[in-house]
Design an enzyme around this catalytic site. Sequence first.
Site, PDB file in Angstrom:
ATOM      1  N   GLY A   1       0.813  -1.201   0.000  1.00 46.16           N
ATOM      2  CA  GLY A   1       0.000   0.000   0.000  1.00 46.16           C
ATOM      3  C   GLY A   1       0.849   1.254   0.000  1.00 46.16           C
ATOM      4  O   GLY A   1       2.049   1.217   0.257  1.00 46.16           O
ATOM      5  N   SER A   2       0.229   2.399  -0.295  1.00 45.68           N
ATOM      6  CA  SER A   2       0.934   3.666  -0.147  1.00 45.68           C
ATOM      7  C   SER A   2       0.711   4.179   1.273  1.00 45.68           C
ATOM      8  O   SER A   2      -0.006   3.569   2.056  1.00 45.68           O
ATOM      9  CB  SER A   2       0.479   4.666  -1.199  1.00 45.68           C
ATOM     10  N   GLY A   3       1.363   5.296   1.583  1.00 44.51           N
ATOM     11  CA  GLY A   3       1.290   5.812   2.944  1.00 44.51           C
ATOM     12  C   GLY A   3       2.538   5.467   3.755  1.00 44.51           C
ATOM     13  O   GLY A   3       2.687   5.903   4.886  1.00 44.51           O
ATOM     14  N   HIS A   4       3.434   4.637   3.156  1.00 45.33           N
ATOM     15  CA  HIS A   4       4.655   4.221   3.847  1.00 45.33           C
ATOM     16  C   HIS A   4       5.894   4.913   3.283  1.00 45.33           C
ATOM     17  O   HIS A   4       7.004   4.515   3.590  1.00 45.33           O
ATOM     18  CB  HIS A   4       4.865   2.711   3.712  1.00 45.33           C
TER      19      HIS A   4
ATOM     20  N   ASP B   1      -2.356  -8.380   1.049  1.00 49.01           N
ATOM     21  CA  ASP B   1      -1.194  -8.518   0.168  1.00 49.01           C
ATOM     22  C   ASP B   1      -1.022  -9.961  -0.274  1.00 49.01           C
ATOM     23  O   ASP B   1      -0.735 -10.235  -1.435  1.00 49.01           O
ATOM     24  CB  ASP B   1       0.062  -8.029   0.893  1.00 49.01           C
TER      25      ASP B   1
ATOM     26  N   HIS C   1       0.164   0.693   9.835  1.00 50.06           N
ATOM     27  CA  HIS C   1      -1.045   1.059   9.102  1.00 50.06           C
ATOM     28  C   HIS C   1      -2.003   1.853   9.953  1.00 50.06           C
ATOM     29  O   HIS C   1      -3.202   1.832   9.732  1.00 50.06           O
ATOM     30  CB  HIS C   1      -1.756  -0.183   8.585  1.00 50.06           C
TER      31      HIS C   1
END
Lengths: 691, 214
Positions: free
Chosen positions: A413-416, A469, A578
């Site tokens: 995911g993005s945000g990392h 994932d 997350h």
Amino acid sequence: MAAKTPSQRVANPSRQGGDVGQSGIPLRFGNDPYVWACWLYYEDGLTQGEIADAMGVSRATVNAYLQEARDRGIVNISLDPAHLASLTIADELKRHFGLDECLVVPSEETRPLIGRLAIAGALSISNLIKSGDRLGVVWGRTVMAVAERLGASALQDVTVIQATGSTMATFPYTPDLCASAFAKALSARCVNITAPAIVGSPEMARALMSEPLIAGQFAELAEANRIVFGISSLRPNSTIHASGFFESVSLQHYLARGAVGVMAGRFIDERGNLVEGPLDARTIGISLDSLAAIRTRIAVAGGFDKVPALLALLRGGYASVLITDAATARGILNADGVTSIHQRPDAPPRPLVPARTHIKKFLNRPGDAVDEMLDGAQKAYARYIVPVADAKRVFVARTGPRQGKVGLVIGGGSGHEPCFLGYVGRGLADAVAIGNIFSSPPPDPIALSAEAASGGAGVLFVYGNYAGDVMNFEMAAEIVESRGISVRTVLTTDDIASSPIESREGRRGVAGNVLIFKIAGAACDLGLPLDACEAVTRKANARTYTFGVALEPCSLPQIGRPTFDLGPDDIEVGIGIHGEPGVARERLRTADAIVDTVMDAILKEMDAVAGDRVAVLINSFGATPMMELFIIYRRVEQRLAARGITVSANWVGPYCTSLDMAGASITVMHLDDELAKLLEHPCESAFLTVL
Amino acid sequence: MSDSAVRNLTALFSRIAEAMESAEDRLSDLDGAIGDADHGISMALGFKAVVAELSHPRHDLSSASAVMNVVAIAFLNAVGASIGPLYATAFRQAAQSLAGVQEIDRAAITIMLQAIATGIRERGKGQRGDKTMLDAWLPAAEAAALAQTRNLVGPAFWQEVVSAAEHGANATSSMVAVRGRAARVGERSLGHVDPGAASAVIILKAMAEALPAV
């Protein structure tokens, strides 16, 4: 008693107080009669009369000293917080479910739950059972454990009656064994039910029940004035499945009709109502109605998987006395909507801090955040990455796949950020697929990145162990393999807080990802075959340990407020990446104290000895500045040095973030020669470069 | 060929998308308690993409199966995450089960609900009691089958289905999560309704509104 009689003390006060001061008070009490009186009372356990003799004062004076000492704060009476909490919870359970008695054992990690429940159960039984009582016993593992803990009894004329039929199954807590164990411990007469618990047909059950012998045994059972029983959950790990007591086909029938628990061979739903099914008419044993009619009904059970079953039991009013543990009790109350366990009225009110409801962010349309971020990152990192065809969220290394080299594919995911696209480049990942915020990319982009990374020697997927994932990458692997590219997968599981060491494969992958990518990238770059790349990456994962702590939650662009509430003095320990809550909430402490907790956990698992080498990654979750990361690193290095462990590589900074979360994680990779060499292998990417 | 089935299904997904958009915040709040707070966003995003894709002229929507296949792919590609594959598999199973169906009637709804529940269970390898969306879908599918044998029609049929799902979703608050991200929170998931089960109820209610007269 003989060695420490009060008269000896009077005769020779120096025996217990050392030198005697001018006032006759032993010197070590500082000439303070209050302290002396308190010492004799609380530490030596003398009565007030004995103290009066020893001090040469009146009993009323001693009484006044003791009272005054409490008022002046010389003596503080405190209860152990864990025990106090379990008392409060027991009161709440008693009130909420209208129980006569409730005993909650404090939660602790060190001793097995069943033993602690059994001790408490035995204590309750000894208090509740009187001479002449008639005790029904329902078979169960916990019930058997209670019997084993019962001490010698001075009771007379007790009768113990087996509450269900018997079984041929051979487990150590069958109905007849349980009843006999209780009878022996209580010096009681034992009435066994000499029929099977479950018979072949309803007709057989009816026939057996009309046999005078068995009818007589049931007549005895009907006279019971106390009963002890446990409850079994129907979860897959329950002993009910392994005991062989029930046919598994029948169990499925009850499950499908909403059964959540089974007691005395009868199934109940979440409201505590009987769930009927094929076994009922074939079961020989106490009915739920008869059980509920018994005056004292002692239920002993604990464990999280039993929460739905216990809640059903309590809602159905089957227990008048409950024995459980604090964690389970809290779970039952939470599940029944009691969120705040009754606080003592004199507890100081918490200061009111206005809750931050909206977090400021640099955004255009919140829904466009991911695509605009990728657009910017792709331009900023143009030296390292190129988008794949017209897929917006797939990037390949500018150095591209090399013929004969295993392709490394990472993603999530993005945000990392800078994870994952900051680690695409020479000596690192060959391609990356990015999803929505904190969400795995779908299979198609992953498959595209695998094709982009393929150099004919196979592709290695390395990503964090999350249900989403795993599903998407597995579907992608199927697509790619159908096109003739071999795929191997290594799931990262470095977060040691996320589950106990016994279920390491269930742990999630967090910041340790970065070091594991580095190892995998180096192995691929050296031209190792797919098998070897996979093996060394697996080893890297097994030797990587991460533990995170959050100080403030993060906030999603589309929502704009914190993902969870965290009090002004609270920290969330064992946090993932997350924005999900961690495994425990604790009070904020000093940096060193927090680091020590984390390092204790890591060092406990990592089997490192003096002379070993490690790599360390101190990672910010987004909002924690470098200043604090260095404070953390300082203490980590001290702890490792104290054990003779050398830090041969370190990284400090925001390497795998959780949007704007404040907090940090500590990752330690336990190196061997191979891992050390691969870590030193050159790599060049936007966010990780080794020259 | 089966114009009415295609029309019914497209109307159905429009209604679901609307319902999901208005529930977005509530679902995300539920998720915040035990997960990463994005469930509402993902569900709204997924069904919005489904509606957009269904109105795209490139698709030949000639049958109920064709519609459901487009729905599956659109949802998966927009969402990813764990619910992407779960619902995509569910909708793909529904597509297979609706092969040859001309009319979205009570029988078609019943086999579709069964297919959705089966698809989710197989992809997620879960079961009832795991504190997931299955705790709503499985009872709903069973209730539909039972309501059909009892010959309940229209609102009475939906009443059975929706209340079974609601009941199942509410029961998740006394369960400890064993799957997905919430599983890492362990016992702290107690007392919270599973957001996936809550959104399943929203889908079923939207279905009942879009097709009241089955």
